[in-house]
Design a protein around this motif. Structure first.
Motif, PDB file in Angstrom:
ATOM      1  N   SER A  17       0.813  -1.221   0.000  1.00 30.19           N
ATOM      2  CA  SER A  17       0.000   0.000   0.000  1.00 30.19           C
ATOM      3  C   SER A  17       0.844   1.267   0.000  1.00 30.19           C
ATOM      4  O   SER A  17       0.298   2.375   0.019  1.00 30.19           O
ATOM      5  CB  SER A  17      -0.939   0.010   1.216  1.00 30.19           C
ATOM      6  N   ASN A  18       2.170   1.132  -0.020  1.00 34.17           N
ATOM      7  CA  ASN A  18       3.033   2.309  -0.016  1.00 34.17           C
ATOM      8  C   ASN A  18       2.745   3.234  -1.190  1.00 34.17           C
ATOM      9  O   ASN A  18       2.724   4.464  -1.050  1.00 34.17           O
ATOM     10  CB  ASN A  18       4.511   1.895  -0.042  1.00 34.17           C
ATOM     11  N   GLY A  19       2.560   2.643  -2.363  1.00 36.19           N
ATOM     12  CA  GLY A  19       2.301   3.452  -3.548  1.00 36.19           C
ATOM     13  C   GLY A  19       0.989   4.216  -3.458  1.00 36.19           C
ATOM     14  O   GLY A  19       0.881   5.343  -3.966  1.00 36.19           O
ATOM     15  N   ILE A  20      -0.014   3.615  -2.802  1.00 41.39           N
ATOM     16  CA  ILE A  20      -1.302   4.285  -2.639  1.00 41.39           C
ATOM     17  C   ILE A  20      -1.132   5.544  -1.794  1.00 41.39           C
ATOM     18  O   ILE A  20      -1.671   6.612  -2.117  1.00 41.39           O
ATOM     19  CB  ILE A  20      -2.316   3.339  -1.960  1.00 41.39           C
ATOM     20  N   ILE A  21      -0.376   5.410  -0.714  1.00 37.63           N
ATOM     21  CA  ILE A  21      -0.169   6.550   0.181  1.00 37.63           C
ATOM     22  C   ILE A  21       0.751   7.590  -0.462  1.00 37.63           C
ATOM     23  O   ILE A  21       0.495   8.793  -0.392  1.00 37.63           O
ATOM     24  CB  ILE A  21       0.412   6.062   1.517  1.00 37.63           C
ATOM     25  N   LEU A 251      -4.874  -3.280  -4.359  1.00 41.52           N
ATOM     26  CA  LEU A 251      -5.244  -2.076  -3.623  1.00 41.52           C
ATOM     27  C   LEU A 251      -5.436  -0.885  -4.560  1.00 41.52           C
ATOM     28  O   LEU A 251      -6.322  -0.044  -4.337  1.00 41.52           O
ATOM     29  CB  LEU A 251      -4.178  -1.755  -2.577  1.00 41.52           C
ATOM     30  N   ALA A 252      -4.614  -0.800  -5.596  1.00 45.21           N
ATOM     31  CA  ALA A 252      -4.778   0.285  -6.565  1.00 45.21           C
ATOM     32  C   ALA A 252      -6.116   0.171  -7.279  1.00 45.21           C
ATOM     33  O   ALA A 252      -6.788   1.175  -7.554  1.00 45.21           O
ATOM     34  CB  ALA A 252      -3.632   0.259  -7.568  1.00 45.21           C
ATOM     35  N   ALA A 253      -6.517  -1.061  -7.576  1.00 47.13           N
ATOM     36  CA  ALA A 253      -7.813  -1.253  -8.230  1.00 47.13           C
ATOM     37  C   ALA A 253      -8.968  -0.941  -7.292  1.00 47.13           C
ATOM     38  O   ALA A 253      -9.981  -0.361  -7.690  1.00 47.13           O
ATOM     39  CB  ALA A 253      -7.923  -2.692  -8.731  1.00 47.13           C
ATOM     40  N   ALA A 254      -8.805  -1.293  -6.001  1.00 46.81           N
ATOM     41  CA  ALA A 254      -9.894  -1.107  -5.049  1.00 46.81           C
ATOM     42  C   ALA A 254     -10.012   0.334  -4.562  1.00 46.81           C
ATOM     43  O   ALA A 254     -11.129   0.858  -4.420  1.00 46.81           O
ATOM     44  CB  ALA A 254      -9.698  -2.041  -3.853  1.00 46.81           C
ATOM     45  N   LEU A 255      -8.876   1.010  -4.333  1.00 47.14           N
ATOM     46  CA  LEU A 255      -8.899   2.332  -3.716  1.00 47.14           C
ATOM     47  C   LEU A 255      -8.712   3.473  -4.718  1.00 47.14           C
ATOM     48  O   LEU A 255      -9.252   4.562  -4.522  1.00 47.14           O
ATOM     49  CB  LEU A 255      -7.807   2.419  -2.640  1.00 47.14           C
TER      50      LEU A 255
END
Length: 306
Positions: A17-21, A251-255
């Protein structure tokens, strides 16, 4: 062993999830690495102080050197990785970066005396193919020689981080994480001072994301990751390590509402299938081995006669 597996998988999901943040932070990549190591190391040190475990918990001798080397390798790996992201894109950088587990698996029989089994090789090759498919959609084909060098150096440094950490796996997870993050922070600080990049500013609305990245994804994530090494083999760390890019895509697809292509779905299935195949065979071998308790009667001396 079950606890170590849970810690390892949880840490990889956090790292994924680092990339999301980071997508919500506009700072340069080296500044992001500096802040995450600073906040993460501060959290670990505060935990040790609150528990009144300093300085007794600090490792000595070879363990101290191994953890310091691991922390330096971790900081260098992140610096090279974020530089590669900027120059050649996320896809190519990720494919180079995730060659690190291959290096760890190849070296594990020599460094840790771990037997390289057929199930390990098959499972790992399946996982590697899945990782390529997962990242295939993001390949842009461009880049520079320096960018590719940074990508490969990030992989080499990541492999060195795992190897040095595994050599000090008897050290408490909080203490090892604190030392590695502190070492990583000072390495990044020296690098940025050398470049003259310390004069960055943080927007007020980015503090929440920065604290999340530093406290949870770095502090807690590194504790879970490094504290799991005592209960799993280096080959297991290598195979399950590919859950990180898989979780990043999911996570990129979901968030972030990024679409998943069919080839990425297939790649994700291969990653999960390969990891489960490798680990299920490893557990089956452990269960099939006779225990010391069952073998003990055969080792007893026969009673004296007469």
């Amino acid at each position: 062993m079950k606890s170590s597996y849970v810690k390892l998988i949880a840490s990889l999901i956090l790292f994924g999830s680092n990339g999301i943040i980071a997508a919500h932070i506009t700072l340069p990549s080296d500044a992001i690495v500096l802040l995450r190591t600073l906040i993460g190391s501060a959290l670990m040190v505060c935990v040790l102080i609150a528990a009144r475990r300093l300085p007794a918990c600090l490792p000595k001798g070879a363990d101290l050197l191994h953890l310091a080397a691991s922390g330096a390798a971790m900081g260098a790996s992140w610096i090279f990785l974020y530089e590669a992201y900027r120059l050649v894109g996320v896809g190519i950088s990720s494919l180079a970066y995730y060659c690190a587990p291959i290096m760890v698996m190849i070296l594990s029989p020599f460094l840790f005396k771990e037997r390289l089994t057929f199930s390990n090789v098959v499972g790992f090759c399946t996982v590697l193919v899945g990782a390529v498919l997962v990242n295939a959609q993001t390949l842009d084909g461009g880049g520079s020689a320096w960018g590719m060098f940074c990508g490969w150096m990030s992989a080499i440094m990541h492999a060195a981080m795992v190897i040095f950490s595994k050599k000090a796996d008897r050290v408490d997870g909080v203490a090892s994480s604190a030392l590695q993050l502190v070492t990583s922070f000072f390495l990044v600080l020296l690098f940025m001072a050398w470049k003259g990049d310390l004069g960055f500013r943080i927007a007020p609305d980015e503090w929440g994301w920065i604290l999340t990245l530093g406290l949870i994804n770095t502090g807690l994530g590194c504790y879970l990751y490094f504290s799991s090494f005592g209960g799993v083999s280096a080959q297991t760390v290598a195979v399950l390590g590919y859950l990180e890019p898989l979780s990043a895509v999911i996570l990129a697809a979901a968030l972030l509402h990024e679409s998943l292509a069919p080839i990425q779905v297939v790649g994700g299935a291969l990653i999960l299938g390969g990891a489960l195949f490798s680990e299920s065979f490893a557990r089956a071998r452990l269960k099939s081995r006779p225990s010391i308790t069952r073998a003990a009667p055969a080792l007893r001396k026969p009673p004296r006669q007469g």
